[in-house]
Design an enzyme around this catalytic site. Structure first.
Site, PDB file in Angstrom:
ATOM      1  N   LYS A   1      27.703  -1.103   6.646  1.00  0.00           N
ATOM      2  CA  LYS A   1      28.351  -0.374   7.740  1.00  0.00           C
ATOM      3  C   LYS A   1      29.350   0.600   7.146  1.00  0.00           C
ATOM      4  O   LYS A   1      29.855   0.446   6.037  1.00  0.00           O
ATOM      5  CB  LYS A   1      29.049  -1.321   8.719  1.00  0.00           C
ATOM      6  CG  LYS A   1      30.177  -2.181   8.149  1.00  0.00           C
ATOM      7  CD  LYS A   1      31.535  -1.510   8.061  1.00  0.00           C
ATOM      8  CE  LYS A   1      32.609  -2.456   7.526  1.00  0.00           C
ATOM      9  NZ  LYS A   1      33.855  -1.741   7.125  1.00  0.00           N
TER      10      LYS A   1
ATOM     11  N   ASP B   1      34.387  -8.797  11.027  1.00  0.00           N
ATOM     12  CA  ASP B   1      33.324  -7.791  11.033  1.00  0.00           C
ATOM     13  C   ASP B   1      31.943  -8.367  11.343  1.00  0.00           C
ATOM     14  O   ASP B   1      30.996  -7.611  11.562  1.00  0.00           O
ATOM     15  CB  ASP B   1      33.250  -7.074   9.673  1.00  0.00           C
ATOM     16  CG  ASP B   1      34.350  -6.041   9.491  1.00  0.00           C
ATOM     17  OD1 ASP B   1      35.047  -5.739  10.479  1.00  0.00           O
ATOM     18  OD2 ASP B   1      34.508  -5.542   8.368  1.00  0.00           O
TER      19      ASP B   1
END
Length: 288
Positions: A14, A139
């Protein structure tokens, strides 16, 4: 699904396309506003069913004690919560650098949760898996949910968004950055005024920044050198707390040309931005 079936799934990287730190909470964590987007590049995990109930992991991760490995922690947590007697042999093919700000460990954990949920025929809903993921790290939920998102809180309050999907060149300057160290640094900006998601999206990529970047520049000169070098060639930014930095390019051939210029000993790769996680695409293909 037959017991002998083997699942091979991606664990994508990401980027934080923007990251604002708007305060510090009473529990010591920082309140954030961020934009998450996936990359078409990452680790790969393979899951093979075991009938003896044991969970085994093959991975060569220097400096990571087995008990701290997020893949094993995710697998054991899912097994405990579901009550399944199934086991798994997991192989992790690691490509993403640790301490790079690309979410590699969190992505590996999310792929483990979704992969074993499928392999073990548990049929736990995505919301439940995201909640389990949050126990492992802030996350993890965005990787479980699998869509580019506006994140608030410590990054766990997620609203799906559609972002531009350019090509990216990502540089890892060959060092690790301590996330706790950055968040403890006295010079870190912690008072950026909150903005709305609509305002952030309206401003576009040219207005986005990472509040961690000045502190990382100061504490890690090699990251500062990489940022300066890349910033002379394309719009660039730190992702997460680093150490990786990324440049946004419109075309793959532009990314390829920039990649060819990267000086040694830095490591780099190119990848397209993705608003839908490659993990979810892979699971859908398996189901069809």
């Amino acid at each position: 699904m037959p017991e002998a079936e083997v699942l091979t799934l991606p664990a994508p990287a990401k980027l934080n396309r923007m990251l604002h730190i708007i305060g510090r909470r009473d529990d010591g964590y920082h309140a954030l506003q961020t934009l998450f987007q996936f990359l078409g590049h990452g680790d790969t995990l393979t899951f093979a069913h075991r009938t003896d109930g044991k969970i085994r992991l093959d991975a060569d991760l220097a400096g990571v004690p087995t008990d701290d490995n997020l893949v094993l922690r995710a697998a054991h947590r899912l097994k405990a919560v579901s009550g399944t007697r199934n086991g798994a042999h997991i192989t992790l093919d690691k490509h993403l650098p640790m301490g790079g700000g690309l979410g590699g460990g969190s992505s590996d954990a999310a792929t483990t949760l979704l992969g074993l949920n499928r392999l073990w025929n548990l049929d736990l809903p995505l919301e439940r898996l995201a909640a389990l993921g949050l126990e492992l790290g802030a996350d993890v939920p965005v990787f479980v949910r699998g869509h580019a998102a506006w994140g608030e809180g410590i990054g766990e309050h997620l609203t799906p968004v559609e972002l531009d999907m350019p090509w990216f060149v990502v540089i890892h300057p060959g060092i690790g950055v301590s996330t706790p160290g950055i968040f403890k640094a006295p010079e870190l900006t912690r008072d950026t005024p909150p903005i709305t998601m609509a305002r952030a999206l309206q401003g576009g990529a040219s207005s986005w920044r990472n509040d961690c970047e000045p502190t990382v520049r100061t504490l890690y000169p090699e990251v500062a050198r990489a940022l300066d070098w890349l910033g002379e060639r394309a719009p660039s930014m730190l992702t997460g707390t680093g150490a990786c930095i990324f440049a946004r390019l419109e075309r793959e051939e532009d990314a390829e040309a920039l990649l060819a210029e990267i000086p040694k000993p830095w490591h780099a790769f190119k990848a397209p931005g993705r608003n839908r996680s490659p993990l979810h695409d892979a699971l859908d293909r398996r189901a069809s």
